[in-house]
Design a protein around this motif. Structure first.
Motif, PDB file in Angstrom:
ATOM      1  N   CYS A  24       0.840  -1.202   0.000  1.00 27.63           N
ATOM      2  CA  CYS A  24       0.000   0.000   0.000  1.00 27.63           C
ATOM      3  C   CYS A  24       0.878   1.256   0.000  1.00 27.63           C
ATOM      4  O   CYS A  24       1.724   1.416   0.887  1.00 27.63           O
ATOM      5  CB  CYS A  24      -0.921   0.016   1.216  1.00 27.63           C
ATOM      6  SG  CYS A  24      -1.970   1.500   1.310  1.00 27.63           S
ATOM      7  N   LYS A  40      -6.786  -3.768  -9.660  1.00 29.69           N
ATOM      8  CA  LYS A  40      -6.522  -2.879  -8.537  1.00 29.69           C
ATOM      9  C   LYS A  40      -6.381  -3.688  -7.262  1.00 29.69           C
ATOM     10  O   LYS A  40      -6.681  -4.894  -7.223  1.00 29.69           O
ATOM     11  CB  LYS A  40      -7.639  -1.844  -8.382  1.00 29.69           C
ATOM     12  CG  LYS A  40      -7.560  -0.700  -9.372  1.00 29.69           C
ATOM     13  CD  LYS A  40      -8.481   0.445  -8.962  1.00 29.69           C
ATOM     14  CE  LYS A  40      -8.231   1.681  -9.806  1.00 29.69           C
ATOM     15  NZ  LYS A  40      -9.026   2.833  -9.348  1.00 29.69           N
ATOM     16  N   PHE A  50      -5.683   1.095  -4.816  1.00 34.20           N
ATOM     17  CA  PHE A  50      -4.558   1.566  -5.605  1.00 34.20           C
ATOM     18  C   PHE A  50      -4.240   0.547  -6.697  1.00 34.20           C
ATOM     19  O   PHE A  50      -4.701  -0.603  -6.655  1.00 34.20           O
ATOM     20  CB  PHE A  50      -3.329   1.800  -4.722  1.00 34.20           C
ATOM     21  CG  PHE A  50      -2.866   0.568  -3.979  1.00 34.20           C
ATOM     22  CD1 PHE A  50      -1.850  -0.234  -4.494  1.00 34.20           C
ATOM     23  CD2 PHE A  50      -3.432   0.209  -2.769  1.00 34.20           C
ATOM     24  CE1 PHE A  50      -1.413  -1.362  -3.821  1.00 34.20           C
ATOM     25  CE2 PHE A  50      -3.003  -0.920  -2.087  1.00 34.20           C
ATOM     26  CZ  PHE A  50      -1.993  -1.708  -2.614  1.00 34.20           C
ATOM     27  N   SER A  54      -0.181   3.588  -9.373  1.00 32.91           N
ATOM     28  CA  SER A  54      -0.632   4.682  -8.508  1.00 32.91           C
ATOM     29  C   SER A  54       0.547   5.383  -7.853  1.00 32.91           C
ATOM     30  O   SER A  54       1.443   4.736  -7.296  1.00 32.91           O
ATOM     31  CB  SER A  54      -1.571   4.147  -7.421  1.00 32.91           C
ATOM     32  OG  SER A  54      -2.782   3.707  -7.979  1.00 32.91           O
ATOM     33  N   HIS A  59       0.994   7.455 -13.384  1.00 32.95           N
ATOM     34  CA  HIS A  59      -0.303   7.556 -12.711  1.00 32.95           C
ATOM     35  C   HIS A  59      -1.398   7.945 -13.715  1.00 32.95           C
ATOM     36  O   HIS A  59      -1.181   8.760 -14.605  1.00 32.95           O
ATOM     37  CB  HIS A  59      -0.217   8.614 -11.605  1.00 32.95           C
ATOM     38  CG  HIS A  59      -1.461   8.759 -10.804  1.00 32.95           C
ATOM     39  ND1 HIS A  59      -1.761   7.945  -9.749  1.00 32.95           N
ATOM     40  CD2 HIS A  59      -2.490   9.640 -10.901  1.00 32.95           C
ATOM     41  CE1 HIS A  59      -2.906   8.309  -9.223  1.00 32.95           C
ATOM     42  NE2 HIS A  59      -3.385   9.332  -9.911  1.00 32.95           N
TER      43      HIS A  59
END
Length: 299
Positions: A24, A40, A50, A54, A59
């Motif tokens: 994360c 995801k 995310f 990300s 991005h």
């Protein structure tokens, strides 16, 4: 490679410490749920959703992972770069997509030398780029371009410091004399500066051991030369004139950094260059300059 294999390659390069398992970006938790329908992840700790790109320079990407890898391979293949027009035709994407992607990749590869310092034998020189003044039709109307008042305001100088056997650090300035302060901040004490006969380099003799070569007399004399930094300038001139044809002064620094990266990795094979650039893109933060560029949201 296929979309699934390309996606796995991006995961491996984004999270090498966990073998490609998601981490994360918000809380650092290594446990997450996989949302396979959208590729995801959902963090088990903070419930943040995310993806593998990300928070990186890629991005909000829209291209498939196979297309991204293909674009990166094309990007590193060109010995003198590739224009955004050619890039868009080869990739079959819009010019806007190609232009922004190329600039994002240039921003990522430039991070390699963010904290670099040079030592040993360091060559320094400048190369003026852009701002060419078109000559008037009649001879009596032509101006002397050697005079500062007759030069284009778009003219810039690329100042390059190149360590022999090391990295090349380019900077875009308005005057070559600004390279004196750049050298004082980037070259280690005790190093040797090699420069040409320009008078502004005289100031460096107070801080470093200095070797000079007068180009009006010779390009090399008893091992004293600036041929390595001139080699970089030769590639830059061919990149700007032969590939891109026109480079805005606003973005010249990115082309200069791209050219330096190519010059420094000229002996590296294409496969290693491609994965090196993917790794750099995964490590680079979200771009503030080219995020939503075409929506006029740039800072």
């Amino acid at each position: 490679m296929g979309e699934a294999k390309a996606y796995e390659a991006f995961c491996q390069l984004r999270w090498p410490e966990t073998g490609g398992e998601a981490v994360c970006p918000r809380c650092g938790c290594v446990e997450s749920y996989k949302i396979t329908t959208r590729r995801k992840f959902k963090c088990k700790g903070c419930h943040h959703q995310f993806s593998v790109t990300s928070g990186t320079i890629l991005h909000s990407r829209k291209l498939d992972f196979t297309d991204l890898l293909a674009a990166i391979c094309l990007f590193v293949t060109g010995a003198k770069g590739m224009s955004a027009v050619q890039f868009s035709r080869t990739m079959d994407v819009q010019y806007k997509t190609a232009w922004v992607l190329c600039h994002k990749l240039r921003e990522a590869l430039a991070d390699e030398t963010d904290h670099a310092r040079l030592s040993g034998e360091v060559e320094i020189d400048g190369c003026y780029v852009g701002g060419k003044v078109r000559r008037a039709n009649y001879k009596n109307d032509r101006l002397d371009k050697r005079l500062t008042g007759n030069r284009s305001p778009r003219r810039r100088v690329v100042i390059a410091l190149r360590e022999r056997g090391g990295r090349t650090l380019p900077f875009v300035r308005r005057s070559e004399s600004e390279g004196v302060e750049l050298a004082r901040g980037l070259v280690e004490t005790g190093s040797t500066i090699i420069a040409d006969e320009a008078r502004h380099w005289d100031a460096l003799e107070w801080d470093f051991k200095s070797e000079r070569i007068n180009h009006s007399e010779a390009y090399s004399h008893e091992g004293v030369h600036t041929n390595f930094v001139e080699s970089y300038f030769a590639r830059l001139r061919k990149m700007v004139g032969g590939q891109h044809h026109f480079v805005s002064a606003k973005y010249l620094y990115q082309y200069a950094e791209h050219c330096a990266w190519i010059e420094d990795h000229r002996t590296t094979d294409i496969k290693e260059l491609a994965f090196k650039l993917v790794d750099a893109a995964m490590a680079a933060p979200k771009s503030s300059k080219f995020r939503s560029y075409w929506q006029r949201a740039q800072n």
